[in-house]
Design an enzyme around this catalytic site. Structure first.
Site, PDB file in Angstrom:
ATOM      1  CD  GLN A 164     -19.881 -34.355 -49.421  1.00 45.48           C
ATOM      2  OE1 GLN A 164     -19.132 -33.712 -48.691  1.00 45.48           O
ATOM      3  NE2 GLN A 164     -21.197 -34.219 -49.375  1.00 45.48           N
ATOM      4  CB  ILE A 202     -22.014 -22.458 -49.112  1.00 47.85           C
ATOM      5  CG1 ILE A 202     -20.975 -21.543 -49.768  1.00 47.85           C
ATOM      6  CG2 ILE A 202     -23.395 -22.320 -49.741  1.00 47.85           C
ATOM      7  CD1 ILE A 202     -21.264 -20.077 -49.661  1.00 47.85           C
ATOM      8  CB  CYS A 333     -37.999 -32.017 -52.119  1.00 51.27           C
ATOM      9  SG  CYS A 333     -36.326 -32.598 -52.487  1.00 51.27           S
TER      10      CYS A 333
END
Length: 358
Positions: A164, A202, A333
């Protein structure tokens, strides 16, 4: 709670075996997951308000005796260290790895990502010229959004993922942004004397245990007039760890490794105000998260063959391992959709809180 719709009786091992062999279609998968979630609701809801308060307070007090974070390393390696190309093929444009905000029925996942970032900035009261720290910044969608919108802000991301860090810095360079930094660190271990005007957290609370220690650490990075904005997935009424309720609960332990995920109630962070004081408090209906993960699933299915090719080299050419990773992502999901859409998004949802330093 009403009665639970029964499903075929089988062991957790049998269900997982069928899932990994590709023998469970999405319709059956949704029923199997809903059954486990309805058991969770029956477990979490108590018969009187006093009993509910006592149940929640016992949970909150138990957190104060734990270490700061859960056992997140396995989950980090399994999810956050996947190749960036995998996220590009399955998520939205900014690769936001948490719930998005769908302003309209017709909103796309890309539009919902941007609307979510816009909402964070509004509720965190970000102003141009401030210093901003984004804890657990993921692929840097929010970092880059703030840096572009507020040209005189200096935005710092913090993540424990090398993949990242490299991605964010490359994107910042492509965009010509000179107001972006990224720190490679585990937030629970990181120490710094630097303070910030705004701190954004978050999708991180879910991986913490001792919220008291966590918020105390965050408060040390807050300037005198700083504000701390927190967004976390929650249940509206009760707290729970995302761990198996019983021996038949195949779902909870499959989605998150034991000790990895904490779901607070929507108001539980209000019990951790030793170092901060609440300024404002909101909830975001669970249908926004449900639509987010459903959009991810659809995009993943559309790009399935490409995702398999992306994953294959990193998994030693092992096709079975690739299918295992994809099955896990798809089940996350599908499960997220079922969980956050229950009762029209009024069971599991997202809480957002704004704190000032004491």
């Amino acid at each position: 709670m009403g009665s639970i719709e029964e499903v075929k009786k089988e062991s957790a091992e049998e269900t997982l075996g069928r899932l990994l062999r590709g023998e469970i279609n999405d319709e059956e998968l949704k029923k199997l997951i809903k059954y486990q979630l309805e058991k969770r609701l029956q477990w979490g809801y108590k018969s009187s308000h006093q009993e509910q308060l006592s149940f929640n307070l016992d949970f909150i007090n138990s957190l104060k005796k734990m270490g700061m974070s859960g056992q997140v390393e396995a989950f980090t390696n399994e999810v956050y260290e996947l190749p960036t190309e995998c996220f590009e093929a399955a998520y939205g444009k900014s690769m936001k790895l948490s719930g998005c905000y769908f302003k309209h029925e017709s909103s796309t996942i890309d539009e919902a990502e941007e609307a979510s970032h816009e909402l964070y900035c509004e509720r965190a009261q970000i102003k141009d010229g401030q210093t901003v720290l984004d804890i657990g910044c993921g692929q840097g969608g929010l970092v880059l959004y703030v840096a572009q919108k507020y040209k005189n802000c200096h935005v710092t991301g913090l993540t424990n993922s090398k993949e990242q860090v490299n991605y964010i810095l490359k994107q910042a360079e492509k965009l010509g942004l000179r107001n972006v930094d990224v720190i490679l660190a585990d937030v629970t271990q990181y120490e710094s004397d630097k303070t910030y005007d705004r701190i954004l957290v978050i999708g991180v609370v879910e991986h913490m245990k001792n919220m008291q220690l966590f918020i105390k650490k965050l408060s040390t990075w807050m300037a005198e007039d700083s504000l701390l904005f927190v967004d976390h997935s929650c249940h509206k009424t009760f707290n729970h760890f995302f761990e198996a309720l019983d021996e038949d609960d195949w779902y909870s332990g499959y989605i998150f490794p034991p000790g990895c995920a904490t779901f607070l109630s929507a108001d539980s962070l209000l019990y951790f105000q030793d170092d901060v004081s609440v300024v404002d408090h909101w909830v975001v209906n669970g249908m926004h998260f449900a639509r987010t993960v459903d959009a991810w699933r659809k995009k993943l299915d559309k790009n399935m063959e490409a995702v398999k090719e992306i994953l294959l080299p990193g998994l030693g050419g092992n096709h079975e391992a690739v299918n295992g990773v994809i099955t896990h992502i798809r089940t996350c999901c599908v499960g997220g959709y079922v969980q956050f859409s229950l009762n029209d998004g009024d069971e599991w949802m997202n809480a957002q809180l704004l704190f000032k330093k004491k």
